[in-house]
Design a protein around this motif. Sequence first.
Motif, PDB file in Angstrom:
ATOM      1  N   SER A 274       0.849  -1.202   0.000  1.00  0.00           N
ATOM      2  CA  SER A 274       0.000   0.000   0.000  1.00  0.00           C
ATOM      3  C   SER A 274       0.882   1.249   0.000  1.00  0.00           C
ATOM      4  O   SER A 274       1.691   1.450   0.916  1.00  0.00           O
ATOM      5  N   GLY A 275       0.728   2.091  -1.025  1.00  0.00           N
ATOM      6  CA  GLY A 275       1.488   3.331  -1.117  1.00  0.00           C
ATOM      7  C   GLY A 275       0.564   4.529  -1.149  1.00  0.00           C
ATOM      8  O   GLY A 275      -0.525   4.499  -0.565  1.00  0.00           O
ATOM      9  N   ALA A 276       0.998   5.593  -1.832  1.00  0.00           N
ATOM     10  CA  ALA A 276       0.192   6.811  -1.945  1.00  0.00           C
ATOM     11  C   ALA A 276      -0.196   7.021  -3.406  1.00  0.00           C
ATOM     12  O   ALA A 276       0.663   7.259  -4.256  1.00  0.00           O
ATOM     13  N   GLN A 277      -1.477   6.910  -3.680  1.00  0.00           N
ATOM     14  CA  GLN A 277      -1.983   7.116  -5.040  1.00  0.00           C
ATOM     15  C   GLN A 277      -1.829   8.587  -5.416  1.00  0.00           C
ATOM     16  O   GLN A 277      -2.075   9.473  -4.593  1.00  0.00           O
ATOM     17  N   GLY A 278      -1.382   8.866  -6.644  1.00  0.00           N
ATOM     18  CA  GLY A 278      -1.181  10.255  -7.032  1.00  0.00           C
ATOM     19  C   GLY A 278      -1.127  10.448  -8.531  1.00  0.00           C
ATOM     20  O   GLY A 278      -1.152   9.482  -9.317  1.00  0.00           O
ATOM     21  N   HIS A 279      -1.034  11.718  -8.942  1.00  0.00           N
ATOM     22  CA  HIS A 279      -0.999  12.088 -10.351  1.00  0.00           C
ATOM     23  C   HIS A 279       0.375  11.750 -10.939  1.00  0.00           C
ATOM     24  O   HIS A 279       1.423  12.088 -10.373  1.00  0.00           O
ATOM     25  N   ASP A 290       5.468   4.888  -4.198  1.00  0.00           N
ATOM     26  CA  ASP A 290       4.967   4.152  -5.361  1.00  0.00           C
ATOM     27  C   ASP A 290       4.880   2.657  -5.042  1.00  0.00           C
ATOM     28  O   ASP A 290       5.897   1.966  -4.913  1.00  0.00           O
ATOM     29  N   SER A 291       3.671   2.156  -4.907  1.00  0.00           N
ATOM     30  CA  SER A 291       3.498   0.741  -4.551  1.00  0.00           C
ATOM     31  C   SER A 291       3.921  -0.184  -5.683  1.00  0.00           C
ATOM     32  O   SER A 291       4.381  -1.311  -5.430  1.00  0.00           O
ATOM     33  N   GLU A 336       0.785 -14.051 -10.134  1.00  0.00           N
ATOM     34  CA  GLU A 336      -0.397 -13.175 -10.254  1.00  0.00           C
ATOM     35  C   GLU A 336      -0.076 -11.821  -9.634  1.00  0.00           C
ATOM     36  O   GLU A 336       0.498 -11.754  -8.545  1.00  0.00           O
ATOM     37  N   ILE A 337      -0.444 -10.744 -10.313  1.00  0.00           N
ATOM     38  CA  ILE A 337      -0.220  -9.391  -9.803  1.00  0.00           C
ATOM     39  C   ILE A 337      -1.394  -8.503 -10.210  1.00  0.00           C
ATOM     40  O   ILE A 337      -1.946  -8.636 -11.301  1.00  0.00           O
ATOM     41  N   SER A 338      -1.802  -7.640  -9.301  1.00  0.00           N
ATOM     42  CA  SER A 338      -2.893  -6.715  -9.587  1.00  0.00           C
ATOM     43  C   SER A 338      -2.588  -5.365  -8.956  1.00  0.00           C
ATOM     44  O   SER A 338      -1.861  -5.288  -7.956  1.00  0.00           O
ATOM     45  N   CYS A 339      -3.107  -4.301  -9.549  1.00  0.00           N
ATOM     46  CA  CYS A 339      -2.888  -2.966  -8.981  1.00  0.00           C
ATOM     47  C   CYS A 339      -4.153  -2.117  -9.063  1.00  0.00           C
ATOM     48  O   CYS A 339      -5.054  -2.394  -9.865  1.00  0.00           O
ATOM     49  N   TRP A 340      -4.175  -1.115  -8.217  1.00  0.00           N
ATOM     50  CA  TRP A 340      -5.318  -0.184  -8.168  1.00  0.00           C
ATOM     51  C   TRP A 340      -4.782   1.242  -8.151  1.00  0.00           C
ATOM     52  O   TRP A 340      -3.824   1.520  -7.438  1.00  0.00           O
ATOM     53  N   PRO A 341      -5.354   2.130  -8.967  1.00  0.00           N
ATOM     54  CA  PRO A 341      -6.557   1.949  -9.797  1.00  0.00           C
ATOM     55  C   PRO A 341      -6.269   1.440 -11.210  1.00  0.00           C
ATOM     56  O   PRO A 341      -7.177   1.386 -12.040  1.00  0.00           O
ATOM     57  N   SER A 342      -5.053   1.102 -11.527  1.00  0.00           N
ATOM     58  CA  SER A 342      -4.702   0.516 -12.821  1.00  0.00           C
ATOM     59  C   SER A 342      -5.020   1.462 -13.977  1.00  0.00           C
ATOM     60  O   SER A 342      -5.747   1.124 -14.908  1.00  0.00           O
ATOM     61  N   ALA A 343      -4.443   2.650 -13.900  1.00  0.00           N
ATOM     62  CA  ALA A 343      -4.609   3.650 -14.959  1.00  0.00           C
ATOM     63  C   ALA A 343      -3.225   4.164 -15.353  1.00  0.00           C
ATOM     64  O   ALA A 343      -2.342   4.322 -14.497  1.00  0.00           O
ATOM     65  N   SER A 344      -3.039   4.453 -16.621  1.00  0.00           N
ATOM     66  CA  SER A 344      -1.708   4.807 -17.122  1.00  0.00           C
ATOM     67  C   SER A 344      -1.190   6.131 -16.561  1.00  0.00           C
ATOM     68  O   SER A 344       0.019   6.348 -16.503  1.00  0.00           O
ATOM     69  N   GLY A 349      -1.836   3.075  -6.005  1.00  0.00           N
ATOM     70  CA  GLY A 349      -1.910   3.159  -4.550  1.00  0.00           C
ATOM     71  C   GLY A 349      -1.852   1.798  -3.893  1.00  0.00           C
ATOM     72  O   GLY A 349      -1.503   1.692  -2.710  1.00  0.00           O
ATOM     73  N   GLN A 350      -2.196   0.763  -4.623  1.00  0.00           N
ATOM     74  CA  GLN A 350      -2.230  -0.589  -4.047  1.00  0.00           C
ATOM     75  C   GLN A 350      -1.769  -1.598  -5.090  1.00  0.00           C
ATOM     76  O   GLN A 350      -2.251  -1.586  -6.224  1.00  0.00           O
ATOM     77  N   VAL A 351      -0.853  -2.471  -4.719  1.00  0.00           N
ATOM     78  CA  VAL A 351      -0.414  -3.569  -5.577  1.00  0.00           C
ATOM     79  C   VAL A 351      -0.375  -4.845  -4.748  1.00  0.00           C
ATOM     80  O   VAL A 351       0.184  -4.862  -3.644  1.00  0.00           O
ATOM     81  N   ASN A 352      -0.990  -5.892  -5.266  1.00  0.00           N
ATOM     82  CA  ASN A 352      -0.970  -7.207  -4.617  1.00  0.00           C
ATOM     83  C   ASN A 352      -0.321  -8.209  -5.566  1.00  0.00           C
ATOM     84  O   ASN A 352      -0.542  -8.157  -6.783  1.00  0.00           O
TER      85      ASN A 352
END
Length: 488
Positions: A274-279, A290-291, A336-344, A349-352
């Motif tokens: 868990s990191g900090a989601q940002g622009h 950066d997660s 397996e890897i996933s991230c949120w919000p998964s936008a370029s 903010g979150q990677v599992n």
Amino acid sequence: MASLSRKLSSFSLLDGSRALTFSVSILLASLLISEGLEVGSGEDGGDELFPAILRDEAVSRINQLGKISDADGYLERTFLSPGSIRATDLIMSWMQDAGLKTWVDQMGNLHGRTDTVNATAETLLIGSHLDTVVDAGKYDGSLGIICAISALKVLRIKGKLEKLYRPVEVIAFSDEEGVRFQSTFLGSAAIAGILPPTALQISDKSGITVQDVLRENSFEATDESLVWVKYNPKSVWGYVEVHIEQGPVLETLGYPLGVVKGIAGQTRLKVEVSGAQGHAGTVPMLMRQDSMAAAAELIVTLETLCKYPDKLFAYDEQCGFFEKESLAGLVCTVGEISCWPSASNVIPGQVNFTVDIRAIDDEARKSVVSEFSNQVYRKCEQRMVNCTIKHKHDAEAAHCDSELTLQLKHATSSALRKMPSDIHGDVPILMSGAGHDAMAMSHLTKVGMLFVRCRGGISHSPEESVLDDDVWAAGLALLQFLDQHVNQ
């Protein structure tokens, strides 16, 4: 339960000349049985190799199972899914065709059992799993079930099925891969008595629990019903499993079959960062939490640890550390890897991601897990992100019984000598890096495994491939093994 017990139409035959040979062979076998004769028994005492059943019919059935799927365009069958139910029904009809009594237990495992003169003797169990991974190959699991049924069918045709001096039971386990609930060996663990009642509350990604799925299929799904599934160790003689190798060793050696001396232990983790989601355009690089970057570093850390464990671990038996050979075959995978919000244009903010660690030596595996966990927390602190490690699965290494392994080795040698091939040398003895139902069953009884060569060592893929004659060899080896349990 009605869907599990309905009768199915007979299987479709192969096209061309092989279909004719197959049909005529079965017809002749049936006629010989009706006359009280023993197929393959002549004045020279030699046995036929039964290619019509052990090869042609077995391959046809594997192909049929490979078409039963919950997905369009690829093979997928998960725990008690509609595809798995259809596969269960079809396998049940084949078990009955081999002369076995059939039933489905409270965890969806399918059983087929012989009638013998000594019904109270300890039972020989033979099995594998009917579920698959996503986009699977058709041999993983199915091969072992079909080979067992085919071998017992030959014994019936030869008039030897009821002469077995111990009951033989074929089990098609409902869940080994753990795709839907991320918890492997649901079926075999229940039979072995090591599945905790809490497993009923494990949920899939949609929040549906194991208990929900069982009840949807008319099972009771209670703590008490799990007790009914469990076998008494005193009632079981041993467990044997035929399985594709899922590796390249047998193909490299030019050998169709090999016996297994042990199965690697396995740990599965889920790492949450868990990191900090940002622009993506406004947060300076030195100010980011950066997660995704943190997860990438952790994944490379795992790879380095497992590629070069000698750089981190000492090998001194006198001082309490494990020997260097303990880490032979160590493998680690992030699958397996996933991230949120998964936008370029967004800093995640979150990677599992998942971690799979396997080794033959349990203490060595646990040391790798511990070292990786320590490095995760240290690196996450340096990057100012929060990290959580969840243990999803632990399986101890399983060692195959030496007596059972020797019997399988002798049976394999005998089978291959009878086949039209130029194979020479001793039957290879292998270690398994893949997990199998035999791991769970080792908590119940002694286990033995027979590996079958697969092209390129490829598995868990639609490219998975086994030669028809290797299917035949596996069935014949199992038949030779079962002949050791027949009253002559």
